[in-house]
Design a protein around this motif. Structure first.
Motif, mmCIF file in Angstrom:
data_model
loop_
_atom_site.group_PDB
_atom_site.id
_atom_site.type_symbol
_atom_site.label_atom_id
_atom_site.label_comp_id
_atom_site.label_asym_id
_atom_site.label_seq_id
_atom_site.Cartn_x
_atom_site.Cartn_y
_atom_site.Cartn_z
ATOM 1 N N ARG A 18 0.838 -1.202 0.000
ATOM 2 C CA ARG A 18 0.000 0.000 0.000
ATOM 3 C C ARG A 18 0.875 1.254 0.000
ATOM 4 O O ARG A 18 1.980 1.280 0.524
ATOM 5 C CB ARG A 18 -1.005 0.025 1.161
ATOM 6 C CG ARG A 18 -0.504 0.363 2.532
ATOM 7 C CD ARG A 18 -1.444 1.255 3.356
ATOM 8 N NE ARG A 18 -1.462 2.613 2.888
ATOM 9 C CZ ARG A 18 -0.495 3.521 3.099
ATOM 10 N NH1 ARG A 18 0.590 3.214 3.765
ATOM 11 N NH2 ARG A 18 -0.608 4.725 2.619
ATOM 12 N N LYS A 22 -1.292 8.311 -5.924
ATOM 13 C CA LYS A 22 -1.415 9.669 -6.474
ATOM 14 C C LYS A 22 -2.315 9.704 -7.695
ATOM 15 O O LYS A 22 -2.951 10.707 -7.985
ATOM 16 C CB LYS A 22 -0.021 10.212 -6.869
ATOM 17 C CG LYS A 22 0.975 10.246 -5.730
ATOM 18 C CD LYS A 22 0.533 11.155 -4.600
ATOM 19 C CE LYS A 22 1.472 11.011 -3.408
ATOM 20 N NZ LYS A 22 0.949 11.499 -2.161
ATOM 21 N N LYS A 204 9.607 3.162 0.069
ATOM 22 C CA LYS A 204 8.966 3.753 1.252
ATOM 23 C C LYS A 204 9.984 4.496 2.091
ATOM 24 O O LYS A 204 11.066 3.985 2.354
ATOM 25 C CB LYS A 204 8.331 2.670 2.107
ATOM 26 C CG LYS A 204 6.964 2.300 1.642
ATOM 27 C CD LYS A 204 6.050 1.927 2.798
ATOM 28 C CE LYS A 204 4.661 1.594 2.283
ATOM 29 N NZ LYS A 204 3.999 2.706 1.613
#
Ligand SMILES: Cc1cc2nc3c(=O)[nH]c(=O)nc-3n(C[C@H](O)[C@H](O)[C@H](O)COP(=O)(O)O)c2cc1C
Length: 216
Positions: A18, A22, A204
């Motif tokens: 996840r 955007k 991330k």
């Protein structure tokens, strides 16, 4: 109720998968059963005392979404995602809210109202303290963010993408949605990532584990 756990690896894989999407694929819609489960996940969110000081407004009218867009930093997720839900917090919670919870508890659990009087008084004491100390609405807002996190994780477990949005004008949202007694805090666009959403492949960014988690 049985509860078959998923593996730790699978959990982390889903949370790594996840990301704040955007760009959504506007052609892909969430199947009804999946959306129903996500609405239930919102409703099942934990809250302090179980007071549920929130309202979740699912905005599916494209015209209304288009009106929200300029009050959302023109973030395309508002109009492109399959589903769009606004998370609002109860403003000025009062004794009626507490009574509603007590009533509901009596109904669901088959308990006499008198048996819940001690519990009602305890919540009322908490409410009075929060109110006089001026943090009642802030408390409500904190509960709403629990529901936000729950929605993001639940969607990821179903392979559904999300983008939480605080880049919105809450006052405008309140007006456009006709909210009263509740105030907008944030929204979540829910659907499926576009194939060309560059953000999907961004690594991330998280602080090192040891900076965030302390074991004593
Ligand atoms: C409360 C909240 C509000 C956010 N508001 C926005 C937003 O308005 N627009 C956006 O693109 N991302 C928004 N984000 C996404 C964050 O920037 C993102 O979660 C963070 O950078 C971590 O990245 P990741 O979620 O992709 O792992 C928001 C996240 C949270 C939790």
């Amino acid at each position: 109720m049985s509860n078959d756990p998923i593996s730790p690896e699978s959990l982390i894989q889903k949370l790594e998968w996840r990301y704040a999407t955007k760009k959504f694929d506007p052609t892909r819609k969430i199947p009804a059963a999946h959306w129903e489960a996500l609405e239930k996940a919102l409703v099942l969110s934990a809250s302090s005392f179980g007071l549920q000081p929130w309202r979740f407004v699912v905005v599916q009218d494209p015209a209304l979404r288009a009106r929200l867009l300029p009050h959302s930093w023109n973030q395309g997720q508002v109009v492109d995602a399959s589903h769009f839900v606004v998370l609002a917090a109860r403003r000025g919670m009062d004794s009626g809210d507490i009574q509603a919870l007590i009533q509901r508890t009596a109904e669901v659990r088959g308990v006499d109202l008198e048996k819940l009087e001690g519990y009602r008084k305890m919540i009322a004491g908490f409410h009075q303290m929060a109110d006089t100390q001026g943090w009642l609405d802030a408390w409500s807002a904190r509960q709403v963010y629990i529901a936000l996190g729950n929605l993001l994780t639940s969607a990821a477990l179903l392979g559904i993408d999300t983008c939480p949005l605080e880049g919105i004008d809450p006052a405008r949202y309140d007006t456009l949605l006709g909210l009263s007694g509740y105030t907008t805090l944030c929204a979540v666009a829910v659907g499926y990532r576009a194939a060309d959403d560059a953000a999907a492949s961004f690594p991330k960014v998280r602080f090192p584990h040891a900076r965030v988690v302390e074991v004593r």
